[in-house]
Design an enzyme around this catalytic site. Structure first.
Site, PDB file in Angstrom:
ATOM      1  N   ASP A   1      20.150  92.896  39.510  1.00  0.00           N
ATOM      2  CA  ASP A   1      20.240  93.890  40.657  1.00  0.00           C
ATOM      3  C   ASP A   1      21.608  94.409  40.532  1.00  0.00           C
ATOM      4  OD1 ASP A   1      21.549  91.437  41.602  1.00  0.00           O
ATOM      5  OD2 ASP A   1      21.747  92.341  43.499  1.00  0.00           O
TER       6      ASP A   1
ATOM      7  N   HIS B   1      13.992  90.458  34.168  1.00  0.00           N
ATOM      8  CA  HIS B   1      14.078  90.997  35.412  1.00  0.00           C
ATOM      9  C   HIS B   1      15.510  91.656  35.516  1.00  0.00           C
ATOM     10  CE1 HIS B   1      13.120  92.231  39.748  1.00  0.00           C
ATOM     11  NE2 HIS B   1      14.351  91.823  39.953  1.00  0.00           N
TER      12      HIS B   1
ATOM     13  N   ASP C   1       7.489  85.383  31.177  1.00  0.00           N
ATOM     14  CA  ASP C   1       8.319  86.599  30.505  1.00  0.00           C
ATOM     15  C   ASP C   1       7.762  87.887  31.009  1.00  0.00           C
ATOM     16  OD1 ASP C   1      10.110  87.996  28.952  1.00  0.00           O
ATOM     17  OD2 ASP C   1       9.184  87.541  27.133  1.00  0.00           O
TER      18      ASP C   1
ATOM     19  N   GLU D   1      14.960  86.379  35.671  1.00  0.00           N
ATOM     20  CA  GLU D   1      15.904  87.246  35.947  1.00  0.00           C
ATOM     21  C   GLU D   1      17.131  86.838  35.061  1.00  0.00           C
ATOM     22  OE1 GLU D   1      16.658  88.401  39.964  1.00  0.00           O
ATOM     23  OE2 GLU D   1      18.475  89.687  39.648  1.00  0.00           O
TER      24      GLU D   1
HETATM   25  O1  G3I Z   1      19.826  74.790  49.976  1.00  0.00           O
HETATM   26  C1  G3I Z   1      18.465  74.365  49.566  1.00  0.00           C
HETATM   27  C2  G3I Z   1      18.192  72.865  49.622  1.00  0.00           C
HETATM   28  O2  G3I Z   1      18.864  72.331  50.698  1.00  0.00           O
HETATM   29  C3  G3I Z   1      17.003  72.361  48.940  1.00  0.00           C
HETATM   30  O3  G3I Z   1      17.126  70.941  48.533  1.00  0.00           O
HETATM   31  C4  G3I Z   1      16.655  73.087  47.715  1.00  0.00           C
HETATM   32  C5  G3I Z   1      15.058  72.787  47.567  1.00  0.00           C
HETATM   33  O4  G3I Z   1      14.439  73.687  46.515  1.00  0.00           O
HETATM   34  O5  G3I Z   1      16.463  74.330  47.936  1.00  0.00           O
HETATM   35  C6  G3I Z   1      18.064  74.996  48.350  1.00  0.00           C
HETATM   36  O6  G3I Z   1      18.007  76.360  48.494  1.00  0.00           O
HETATM   37  C7  G3I Z   1      17.751  77.179  47.341  1.00  0.00           C
HETATM   38  C8  G3I Z   1      18.902  78.082  47.257  1.00  0.00           C
HETATM   39  O7  G3I Z   1      18.869  78.905  45.987  1.00  0.00           O
HETATM   40  C9  G3I Z   1      20.308  76.991  46.938  1.00  0.00           C
HETATM   41  O8  G3I Z   1      20.219  76.307  45.707  1.00  0.00           O
HETATM   42  C10 G3I Z   1      16.647  77.958  47.405  1.00  0.00           C
HETATM   43  O9  G3I Z   1      15.622  77.096  47.324  1.00  0.00           O
HETATM   44  C11 G3I Z   1      16.627  78.793  46.415  1.00  0.00           C
HETATM   45  O10 G3I Z   1      15.356  79.694  46.378  1.00  0.00           O
HETATM   46  C12 G3I Z   1      17.798  79.800  46.211  1.00  0.00           C
HETATM   47  O11 G3I Z   1      17.880  80.336  44.956  1.00  0.00           O
HETATM   48  C13 G3I Z   1      18.720  81.544  44.969  1.00  0.00           C
HETATM   49  C14 G3I Z   1      18.265  82.831  44.754  1.00  0.00           C
HETATM   50  O12 G3I Z   1      19.267  83.798  44.738  1.00  0.00           O
HETATM   51  C15 G3I Z   1      17.319  83.070  46.175  1.00  0.00           C
HETATM   52  O13 G3I Z   1      18.204  83.157  47.305  1.00  0.00           O
HETATM   53  C16 G3I Z   1      19.410  81.228  43.615  1.00  0.00           C
HETATM   54  O14 G3I Z   1      20.092  80.089  43.637  1.00  0.00           O
HETATM   55  C17 G3I Z   1      20.447  82.332  43.265  1.00  0.00           C
HETATM   56  O15 G3I Z   1      20.819  82.216  41.863  1.00  0.00           O
HETATM   57  C18 G3I Z   1      19.693  83.716  43.530  1.00  0.00           C
HETATM   58  O16 G3I Z   1      20.793  84.707  43.302  1.00  0.00           O
HETATM   59  C19 G3I Z   1      20.263  86.087  43.184  1.00  0.00           C
HETATM   60  C20 G3I Z   1      20.855  86.896  44.067  1.00  0.00           C
HETATM   61  O17 G3I Z   1      20.599  86.433  45.397  1.00  0.00           O
HETATM   62  C21 G3I Z   1      20.736  88.224  44.002  1.00  0.00           C
HETATM   63  N1  G3I Z   1      20.911  88.911  42.769  1.00  0.00           N
HETATM   64  C22 G3I Z   1      20.314  88.216  41.675  1.00  0.00           C
HETATM   65  C23 G3I Z   1      20.447  86.555  41.700  1.00  0.00           C
HETATM   66  C24 G3I Z   1      19.793  85.878  40.688  1.00  0.00           C
HETATM   67  O18 G3I Z   1      18.429  85.836  40.748  1.00  0.00           O
HETATM   68  O1  9MR Z   2      15.650  92.492  42.103  1.00  0.00           O
HETATM   69  C1  9MR Z   2      15.779  91.490  43.162  1.00  0.00           C
HETATM   70  C2  9MR Z   2      16.733  90.265  42.489  1.00  0.00           C
HETATM   71  O2  9MR Z   2      17.709  90.773  41.908  1.00  0.00           O
HETATM   72  C3  9MR Z   2      16.611  89.388  43.477  1.00  0.00           C
HETATM   73  O3  9MR Z   2      17.116  87.908  42.961  1.00  0.00           O
HETATM   74  C4  9MR Z   2      15.356  89.249  43.950  1.00  0.00           C
HETATM   75  C5  9MR Z   2      15.507  88.011  45.201  1.00  0.00           C
HETATM   76  O4  9MR Z   2      16.219  88.238  46.220  1.00  0.00           O
HETATM   77  O5  9MR Z   2      14.889  90.116  44.547  1.00  0.00           O
HETATM   78  C6  9MR Z   2      14.623  91.306  43.917  1.00  0.00           C
HETATM   79  O6  9MR Z   2      14.160  92.404  44.528  1.00  0.00           O
HETATM   80  C7  9MR Z   2      12.697  92.253  44.922  1.00  0.00           C
HETATM   81  C8  9MR Z   2      12.611  92.074  46.510  1.00  0.00           C
HETATM   82  O7  9MR Z   2      13.113  90.804  46.684  1.00  0.00           O
HETATM   83  C9  9MR Z   2      11.286  92.065  46.864  1.00  0.00           C
HETATM   84  N1  9MR Z   2      10.588  93.548  46.280  1.00  0.00           N
HETATM   85  C10 9MR Z   2      10.553  93.479  44.808  1.00  0.00           C
HETATM   86  C11 9MR Z   2      12.148  93.722  44.547  1.00  0.00           C
HETATM   87  C12 9MR Z   2      12.357  94.024  42.907  1.00  0.00           C
HETATM   88  O8  9MR Z   2      11.405  93.056  42.355  1.00  0.00           O
END
Ligand code: G3I
Ligand code: 9MR
Length: 548
Positions: A157, A471, A517, A526
């Protein structure tokens, strides 16, 4: 088929392949061109890997040290992909992994001279960014326009998040601090190449300059992120909607990650005073101001404010951020009060990730241990890293797949867990030279380069069976068939949070196989700066330490 690191190994490295249990245990490594026998030996006993449900055998062919191109074969299994044994086998990987940060720069056109077929127009200049309601203050009310240019896009993103930038930038700075010779020689072909700074520092500065602009000069607090309200579409940066960009709410994690990273940068930049007059001192002052803000606001957790749906990086426990910031401020300022504030006896070590940074404090203290003030407890400093490495090495030794990865390690971004495990094992190896730690660290890199249950090499542009559809908005939208090279894909885990957006089904619910993939899969495929940073660190470290 037989699974192996698809790039290969340094001559003296630990070398392991994974065979399906149905194969004959008599294993041969053959010259890939001539078919001549290079090594013959027996695989170990079959064992089940719960994470993938496979029953497999490990073949240890470390005794093969001769430079060459090889394949592995055994009756009853398809031969492995081709791989090399040679010195410097990870140099190109390392160069590409660092160059990926350039490809993700915000606010700059990538010209053909530096980006080749991945040249693109500039996007997101961020010279007119609005202070969001959630971040408003009397001096900077809602709607105040500030400039916050440069920085790296976080991932696939186009937003920029301080919490994730901190660990990513620190990891690059640590790579330079630990392996200055390697990174002084490394040229990545960025616009700054050839100036008097190493390329890795020029790259880090692109983001550090952005981070500095995320601090409120009136109170030292740091905004959590610079973001649109919604994610941009899957388009090139210059084709993005042009929706307003905001700085959103200050927070304790952002302030402390900023403080730790700026304190680190201030000491790394100190020898370059002539090139960047005053920058080192400015960084230390910024770090101390952010620290003071966090002391006064010790529990401000970040949650997306109404209307903002982009990445949250929400973290509500701050002990690790306080410890890390205190450690870096202590090392860079020499003030004993920061050592005391760290409360080191109570800080354990863990595998770093964006939400848990205490391991970074121990990395820096261990690296600088010979130059700390008398306040530092030298016996304490080596302990947490060695304890963590011993636990990781025990998992590695017991693993059917010969990797430390297991169970809860399979999260969103699991491939970076593998590499951050390696990074911590390498710290222990640098401290005490225990060979097991180097070998277990090698296994983490082997894992992301093909010795895993999916059989993919997870780095774009590298390996015989590489990831092709990450992604990553530019990779999707740029009309070039190949993805932008040098990026690590997030990797398998059972979460499958993108199921609703993916028409392609996941092949399995098992954590080590739950991966697609396909560019729909932001949960498994991603890219992200905090995942690429340990790839830079580990590939360099194995090139250097594996050659000693
Ligand atoms: O905190 C809970 C924990 O208590 C629990 O035991 C565990 C079990 O699955 O989950 C933990 O939460 C997780 C959280 O990360 C913290 O590690 C969530 O399930 C998990 O969905 C979450 O994933 C994060 C994701 O964003 C969604 O928020 C990833 O770590 C993080 O790398 C990813 O980052 C995204 C940015 O938001 C947007 N840009 C792209 C980037 C990469 O995908
Ligand atoms: O592209 C977004 C990615 O960077 C984030 O990790 C992800 C989870 O927050 O969300 C992606 O965006 C998607 C959105 O959450 C839902 N609609 C489709 C978007 C693009 O695939």
């Amino acid at each position: 088929e037989i699974r192996v690191n698809q790039l290969g190994f340094l001559p003296q490295a630990h070398k392991v392949a994974v065979l399906p249990a149905g194969a004959n245990g008599d294993v041969e490594v053959i010259d890939a061109a001539s078919g001549a026998l290079a090594w013959r030996g027996r695989a170990g006993p079959a064992a089940m890997w719960k994470e993938s449900g496979e029953t497999v055998m490990l073949a240890d062919f470390s005794a093969l040290t001769r430079t060459g191109e090889y394949r592995i074969r055994a009756a009853g299994a398809a031969p492995s992909e081709r791989f090399s044994v040679r010195a410097g086998v990870y140099v190109e990987l390392n160069r590409a992994a660092l160059k990926a940060f350039y490809f993700n720069r915000s606010g700059i056109a990538l010209d053909a001279a530096h980006a080749g077929v991945h040249a693109r127009a500039a996007g997101h200049p961020d010279t007119r960014v609005l202070v969001h309601a959630s971040a408003a203050s009397s001096v900077r009310p809602e709607g105040t326009v500030i400039a916050s240019p440069k920085g790296w896009y976080d991932a696939g993103d186009y937003n920029k998040y301080i919490v994730n930038s901190g660990i990513s930038t620190y990891t690059l700075l640590a790579a330079f601090e630990h392996f200055p010779g390697y990174f002084t020689r490394l040229r990545t072909g960025i616009p700054e190449s050839g100036n008097t700074l190493p390329d890795i520092l020029d790259e880090a500065l692109w983001n550090l300059e952005w981070m500095l602009s995320m601090q409120d000069p009136y109170d030292g607090g740091v905004y959590n992120k610079l973001t649109n309200q919604n994610f941009d579409g899957m388009v090139m940066p210059d084709k993005a909607s042009g929706a307003p960009r905001y700085v959103v709410q200050k927070g304790t994690a952002a302030a402390l990650d900023f403080a730790a990273t700026m304190a680190t940068a201030s000491r790394v930049m100190q020898p370059y005073e002539q090139q960047r007059p005053g920058l080192s001192a400015r960084m230390l002052a910024a770090a101390e101001a952010a620290w003071e803000w966090a002391r006064a606001n010790p529990a401000v957790a970040f949650r997306n404010p109404p209307g903002v749906v982009t990445g949250e990086y929400g973290d509500a426990s701050f002990d690790d951020e306080f410890a890390w910031a205190a450690a870096e401020l202590y090392i860079s300022s020499g003030k004993d009060s920061y050592y005391a504030a760290m409360k080191p006896a109570a800080v354990t070590a863990s595998v770093p990730e964006w939400a848990d940074v205490r391991g970074l404090a121990w990395i820096s203290l261990a690296h600088h241990r010979k130059h700390l003030s008398a306040a530092a407890d030298q016996r304490l400093i080596a302990g947490p890293i060695d304890g963590l490495a011993a636990a990781l090495a025990a998992k590695w030794r017991a693993s059917a797949y010969g990797v430390p990865m297991q169970g809860g390690d399979f999260v969103w971004g699991s491939n970076a867990v593998a590499l951050n495990q390696s990074m911590m094992l390498l710290q222990a190896y640098r401290l005490n030279g225990k060979r097991d730690y180097l070998d277990a660290a090698q296994a983490g890199l082997d894992y992301v380069l093909g010795r895993n249950a999916t059989a993919y090499s997870f780095v774009t542009g590298f390996g015989a069976r590489q990831v092709l559809h990450p992604h990553h908005r530019p990779s999707v939208a740029d009309q070039v068939a190949a993805p932008v090279p040098g990026f690590l894909a997030g990797g398998p885990h059972a979460g499958q949070q993108d199921k609703g957006d993916c028409k392609v089904p996941y092949p399995s619910a098992l954590p080590a196989l739950s991966y697609i993939d396909d560019d729909c899969s932001y949960a498994s495929n991603e890219v992200a700066i905090n995942w690429n940073a340990p790839l830079v660190y580990v590939s360099a470290a194995l090139d250097v330490l594996g050659d000693a």
